[in-house]
Design a protein around this motif. Structure first.
Motif, PDB file in Angstrom:
ATOM      1  N   GLN A  82       0.789  -1.229   0.000  1.00 14.58           N
ATOM      2  CA  GLN A  82       0.000   0.000   0.000  1.00 14.58           C
ATOM      3  C   GLN A  82       0.822   1.281   0.000  1.00 14.58           C
TER       4      GLN A  82
ATOM      5  N   ASN B  61       0.608   2.950  -3.360  1.00 14.06           N
ATOM      6  CA  ASN B  61      -0.672   2.879  -4.069  1.00 14.06           C
ATOM      7  C   ASN B  61      -0.901   4.038  -5.039  1.00 14.06           C
TER       8      ASN B  61
ATOM      9  N   THR C 194      -8.738  -4.404  -5.402  1.00 14.95           N
ATOM     10  CA  THR C 194      -7.629  -4.450  -4.464  1.00 14.95           C
ATOM     11  C   THR C 194      -7.804  -5.610  -3.488  1.00 14.95           C
TER      12      THR C 194
ATOM     13  N   PRO D 253      -7.495   0.085   1.929  1.00 16.06           N
ATOM     14  CA  PRO D 253      -6.903   0.783   0.780  1.00 16.06           C
ATOM     15  C   PRO D 253      -7.883   1.433  -0.187  1.00 16.06           C
TER      16      PRO D 253
ATOM     17  N   ILE E  68      -7.300   4.549  -3.265  1.00 15.97           N
ATOM     18  CA  ILE E  68      -7.306   4.156  -4.678  1.00 15.97           C
ATOM     19  C   ILE E  68      -8.413   4.893  -5.418  1.00 15.97           C
TER      20      ILE E  68
END
Length: 333
Positions: A77, A80, A99, A105, A109
């Motif tokens: 991560q 990312n 993901t 996360p 994103i």
């Protein structure tokens, strides 16, 4: 439908091997040249609780061409934003990024791709990279399950396609309370991955030792308390309700919970935390997105999380070379 796994290390290689063995078509993409060359030349060799060799389609990132309808993300991560900006050009306009990372996360994103192009998926099994092209499945084969969800107002049109793809490996459940599912996995990762990394051991060894088991349970309790304060309902994982089994108010329930812990993790007893694998490779870990995330939420909702703060600090000391993973670190709690 064109699909890829980006960041096909231990878990991604196993996932790609299972999908390919079941007749699916998917590209395994990784920066590790030795690993990609081994996959191209000899196929993916999966050992551990299974043993098979499967030819796969493997690529380096610079070998990617065209666009994908589905990209499964399994990188760390910390990178990312950089990774997702890179993948934007390789994701079809109506494509979806899924993901399978730890922590929370999806929101980050979505800031890059838009929440309507992001699906989250929780993996309930573990893996270890043993060498180029050689990966170990460290969980029981009957634990190869997935929980799939979305962060926007409605599911992506390819959700059924993603489900079909993942089910070439194991059962997939679509979760409407996906944030509750995320916290279920975060609870496990913060406790068992955190202590596996601090102690340099497997999940089973962390649960077996009486002193470390008490810390593991304390880490779980902090996560449960944070979720209660934030009004997040923690979902069961593989039929196990962590709150029902492991939450406690008094010494009797705490004692019972301590006895339950080794049995609750037995299917994953041989799992070694990916954070510990990172340490062994001289890499930084995701601890700030795991134990650190629990402490951040705790601060926001007025819940004290001293054990998660301690694990985060200790892992940073290990990253910096000031400590080594060892059971001696129990003396620091």
């Amino acid at each position: 439908m064109r699909a890829a796994i980006y960041g096909a290390g231990s878990m991604g290689t196993i996932l790609g091997a299972f999908i390919t063995r079941a007749g699916g078509q998917i590209d395994l993409i990784n920066h590790n040249k030795a690993h990609v060359e081994a996959l191209k030349d000899d196929g993916a060799h999966i050992v551990g609780t299974v043993d098979f060799v499967q030819p796969v389609s493997a690529l380096l990132p610079e070998e990617m061409t065209g666009q994908y309808d589905i990209i499964i993300l399994l990188t760390k991560q910390q990178h990312n934003r950089e990774v997702c900006n890179f993948l934007k050009d390789y994701l079809a306009d109506d494509g979806v990024l899924v993901t399978l990372q730890n922590g929370l996360p999806e929101d980050g994103i979505a800031e890059v791709l838009g929440e309507d192009r992001v699906l989250g998926c929780i993996v309930a099994w573990g893996a270890t990279m043993l060498g180029p092209g050689l990966c170990e499945l460290t969980s029981s084969p009957d634990s190869l399950t997935f929980s799939l969800g979305y962060v926007g107002t409605k599911p992506h049109k390819y959700m059924a396609n993603v489900k079909d793809l993942l089910e070439m490996t194991g059962p997939v459940t679509i979760k409407h309370n996906f944030i509750g599912m995320r916290w279920s996995k975060l609870l496990i990762n913060s406790a068992f991955s955190g202590m596996s990394t601090v102690l340099g051991c497997t999940f089973g060894e962390a649960a077996k030792n009486k002193r470390s088991r008490r810390v593991v349970l304390g880490l779980i309790k902090e996560c449960i308390d944070v979720c209660a304060a934030a009004n997040i309902k923690i979902e069961p994982v593989q039929g196990k309700d962590a709150v029902k089994l492991l939450d406690y108010k008094g010494p009797l329930k705490r004692a019972i919970s301590l006895c339950i812990l080794p049995f609750a993790i037995r299917k994953h007893a041989n799992l070694k935390a990916s954070m510990l694998q990172d340490i062994e490779k001289g890499k930084k870990t995701e601890v700030d997105s795991i134990n650190g995330a629990i402490s951040s939420f705790g601060s926001k909702f007025g819940v004290s999380t001293p054990l998660n703060l301690k694990v985060t600090a200790l892992i940073h000391e290990i990253e910096d070379g000031r400590l080594q993973p060892s059971f001696d670190n129990l003396n620091l709690f």
